[in-house]
Design a protein around this motif. Structure first.
Motif: not given
Length: 908
Positions: A72-79, A82
């Protein structure tokens, strides 16, 4: 998990075929079966299933897993939803690939069950053979590799996120195994290789291969010749832009749009290098770029873009056909796609021809390659990878906008006669494109500010200054206490008060005193935090500012700003701090008012120092020195050698004028090196400024004899008054021999200043100013934009010339481009060819003279500076070291103004 307990079977083959009624000529209807593509059918059903269904058990598992925070801290996933969607979508893609290659099998059935697909392709058997399980494991490993790819690039590896995503997915698979009992019940392990971070390794491998297939087919004649004149204008223009991207190294949408716009505004390219002028400042309207009055005055700041030969040929042959009306912002991308459509049609026709030489494999690769470039972003990405693999590192870094260089402005190009603006005639209505943001252009990488420099914590003194300023800013101590602490820290340095570190400490105290007198100035404390780190890292502790003039101070700041790597906001504060520091130096009498020119807050430093002196102009300057100072033979000889050393070896003003005879070294009686080092009469700017220059690399035999004669005379307390510029080599050697018969009187004296000025810096500075004034008059003698030249441009010219000499070997077919610049300015050549010049005069109007001069100097420079004529890869490092820079980046961004010629030469 919400899995179906029953095991229904479903086969795409026996599915009822839909009926289609086809009318006949007689009016009756024929009923036929429609052909169903099982792959497309499964793809559609899977897409619908994933869109409508949610695996709540998988989502709950993600929420419960502590390591999911890394995802969740990475820019690839926001939830968490997701994350679950990514896992299921990736598995569905893997299933489709497996089904297309091998048809229904245990693997497809197992994966569809894991996806909770409502109907399986084959009955799921609980007990599977070892061979089937091994195939399932291979499929699973391939799926994992595809899944984790989103968190792994060639530039970085997000280890914690990869481990979390792997463990989550594998536990999902083991839960499924407890229900199905297929035999795939082993716990998986993962091993992640940690790559060294490399910001420049994010290459588009797939795009690169596709582009290579297309370009190779053109080169080898595997594709039929393109009937350019038969194409519609949009396809023609799209083909031009295609090759501009691929062969001229365009790497951004914004640059492509500017080139496309100006290409349509102009009727022909500028001579002699087939170039276009592009605006540096985005606020400059494209229609005003070629305003001649503004170009000549320097108001319009431009960069020269040199096109590759293929793009040049297309522009010259087809430009008259490009008469477009108004268009939207996607116009250029549509043109490129239209050209690619032509190539696809050509390939289809060629592949169906019995005379085609293409094999089935070649046709497949080309078809796949053309389909790959569905938008301009993919083409630009592939072109970047192509440039990385085919061009020298500094060139593709420049094309990728990893740094900016300062090319010569139009006034310099015009003076040197290396550009001829193409005459223009208005022909028809030109395209007007409204530049509005699009989804495609949004894919460009945003330029992020450079990180600010971290102060070296080991430098206790510098950190203590910041701590004291911070304490005062927080009102933890009053002004007298803070100033007293600064004085104590300064005393610990035991440095002369005129050197940079004590001056920085005193300046901080000056600011604190001003704030104490007026609280409105408290914001100025921020300047200390901004200014101190780059100053401490850029300047040697013994450096001072007493010998610098107003013109050189601008160059000094230009380099400081470049090496600070500050973002735009901090650069504004840095300029404010630079001005404040020099105001303090003027107030305490350390420098005079005429030694400093304030840096304006909104000034564009992109052209500071961006000027060049060609070989004929340099030779004319030497002649001017002698013709205008005939009654001062001693002084003109001093100026001659100072001018020569600055132009050939890139010495700074303070480095060259205050040289000592002890700084010239000899080996077995032969002069071999010039040492730039700190001594009591002159400090150095930085630690990297200390260097030994192998003078044989860049000085001619006559120039070396001039230096040797001056050195021999000064070591004996003498001055040479001979006509050094026009005397023969034989006579110079005789003068040196005669001089050496006299006894040496001292080994520590000035080379170009009277010894009576030793230890008297103010008087020495006055003598230096006199030398510099005469040299300024000489280098400005060509007139025109040369009137703006100053001493520091000799150093810049050395950087440009040495780069051309070292890199010229790599550009055997582009020598004329290098010669046009290096031997530019026909007016200077004409003056040099005056009939009253002596027999030693060089005729630069003779092309063979230029070739011989360049080849001799290039070979010698490579042999000495690169330890061999065949050496390569170290060219720019050699130039950087010659100039005493801490990094080649400084050399590239601030000193080498011929990058456009070097890049154009490589493309030619």
């Amino acid at each position: 998990m919400n899995l179906p307990l029953e095991k229904p079977t479903h086969s795409l083959i026996p599915k009822a075929q839909p009926k289609i009624e086809v009318p006949t000529k007689s009016g009756s209807k024929t009923i036929i079966n429609a052909v169903v593509d099982p792959i497309a059918d499964l793809k559609a059903q899977l897409k619908s299933h994933l869109a409508k269904s949610v695996d709540q058990d998988l989502i709950n598992r993600i929420e419960m897993m502590a390591a999911s925070k890394f995802l969740l801290e990475s820019k690839e996933f926001d939830s968490v939803e997701n994350i679950a969607q990514h896992i299921r979508k990736t598995l569905s893609l893997s299933v489709l690939d497996e089904f297309e290659e091998n048809g229904p099998s245990l693997i497809t059935n197992w994966a569809l069950g894991l996806l909770q697909f409502p109907a399986l392709l084959l009955p799921l058997q609980n007990k599977q053979s070892t061979k089937q399980i091994e195939r399932l494991k291979k499929f699973y490993c391939a799926f994992l590799s595809r899944l984790l790819r989103v968190l792994k690039t060639q530039a970085s590896t997000k280890t914690d996120g990869i481990r979390a995503l792997f463990e989550l997915t594998d536990q999902w698979r083991l839960d499924y195994e407890q229900i199905t009992h297929t035999g795939f019940n082993e716990t998986s392990n993962i091993r992640v290789g940690l790559l060294e971070p490399n910001a420049y390794a994010q290459e588009d491998e797939a795009g690169y291969l596709c582009l290579m297939h297309i370009l190779s087919a053109f080169e080898k004649g595997e594709l039929s010749s393109i009937p350019w004149r038969e194409l519609n204008p949009k396809a023609q223009f799209g083909g031009y832009l295609f090759f501009v991207i691929c062969l001229s190294g365009v790497t951004t949408h914004s640059q492509l749009k500017v080139i496309a716009d100006i290409s349509l505004m102009r009727q022909s390219l500028d001579a002699p290098l087939s170039s276009l002028l592009l605006p540096i400042d985005s606020s400059l309207r494209l229609g005003e770029v070629y305003d001649l009055e503004k170009l000549e005055s320097g108001q319009n700041q431009t960069d020269r873009w040199i096109a590759d030969p293929v793009s040049v040929g297309l522009y010259q042959r087809l430009r008259k056909n490009w008469k477009f009306g108004s268009a939207d912002s996607n116009f250029y991308s549509k043109c490129i796609q239209e050209f690619l459509g032509v190539l696809k049609t050509m390939l289809q026709e060629q592949s169906s021809s019995s005379k085609s030489s293409l094999t089935g494999g070649q046709i497949y690769l080309l078809k796949h390659a053309l389909l790959h470039f569905s938008n301009t972003s993919l083409l630009i990405s592939a072109s970047k990878a192509y440039q990385c693999r085919t061009l020298p590192a500094f060139v593709w870094h420049r094309l990728a906008r990893d740094f900016d260089t300062k090319g010569l402005g139009y006034p310099s190009l015009h003076r040197l006669n290396v550009i001829e603006l193409a005459p223009q005639k208005r022909q028809g209505k030109q395209v007007k494109v409204k530049m509005t943001p699009t989804d495609e252009s949004a894919s460009e990488e945003q330029i992020t500010p450079y990180p600010t420099i971290d102060l070296d914590l080991q430098n206790h003194w510098a950190q203590s200054i910041l701590d004291i300023a911070d304490e005062f800013a927080k009102a933890k101590c009053n002004a007298p206490t803070a100033i007293a602490q600064l004085e104590q820290n300064k005393a610990l340095l035991e440095l002369p008060p005129e050197t940079v570190f004590p001056l920085l400490s005193d300046w901080a105290g000056w600011l604190i005193a001003n704030i104490n007198a007026n609280e409105k100035n408290r914001g100025e404390l921020e300047l200390v935090k901004i200014f101190l780190p780059p100053m401490v890292q850029t300047y040697e502790m013994y450096a001072d500012f007493q010998d610098i003039d107003a013109e050189s101070s601008i160059d000094e700041y230009d380099v400081l700003e470049t090496e600070s790597h500050y973002n735009k906001k901090d650069q504004e504060k840095l300029r404010q701090a630079w001005n404040s520091f020099h105001e303090y130096l003027i107030e305490i009498g350390q420098i005079q008012k005429d030694q400093f020119t304030p840096i304006k807050k909104d000034s564009k430093l992109s052209r500071v120092g961006s000027a060049y002196i060609s070989e004929p102009e340099f030779e004319l300057a030497r002649e001017t020195l002698y013709s205008q100072n005939a009654d001062l033979p001693q002084l003109r000889n001093i100026c001659l050698v100072v001018l020569t050393l600055a132009y050939r070896l890139g010495l700074r003003r303070s480095e060259v004028v205050k040289l000592s005879t002890a700084h010239i070294s000899f080996l077995n009686g032969a002069m071999c090196g010039l040492s730039v080092q700190w001594w009591v009469e002159r400090g150095l700017k930085t630690a990297s400024s200390t260097r030994i220059i192998p003078i044989k690399a860049l000085l001619s035999e006559r120039e070396m004899l001039w230096l040797e004669l001056i050195t021999a005379a000064r070591a004996r307390g003498l001055w040479s008054t001979a006509d050094l510029l026009h005397v023969s080599i034989e006579k110079l050697k005789k003068y040196i021999q005669n001089c050496k018969t006299r006894p040496i009187t001292t080994s520590h004296n000035f080379l170009f200043i009277e010894d009576s000025y030793l230890g008297q810096r103010n008087k020495a500075t006055a003598q230096v100013d006199k030398i510099i004034t005469l040299i300024h008059e000489a280098i400005r003698s060509p007139g025109d934009s040369a009137a703006q030249l100053r001493f520091h441009h000799l150093r810049h010219s050395c950087a440009c010339n040495t780069s051309l000499l070292l890199l010229g070997k790599h550009l055997p077919n582009s020598k004329k481009y290098l010669f046009n610049l290096m031997y530019g300015n026909p007016d200077a050549i004409e003056e040099l060819n005056a009939p009253d010049r002596g027999p030693l005069a060089v005729n630069f109007s003779n092309i063979q003279v230029r070739i011989d001069d360049f080849e001799l100097r290039s070979t010698k420079a490579r042999e000495v500076l690169l330890a061999g004529d065949d050496s390569s890869g170290s060219d720019l490092y050699a130039v950087s070291r010659l100039l005493g820079h801490s990094s080649p980046m400084t050399t590239l961004t601030s000193y080498i103004h011929v990058t456009d010629v070097l890049v154009g030469g490589l493309f030619k």
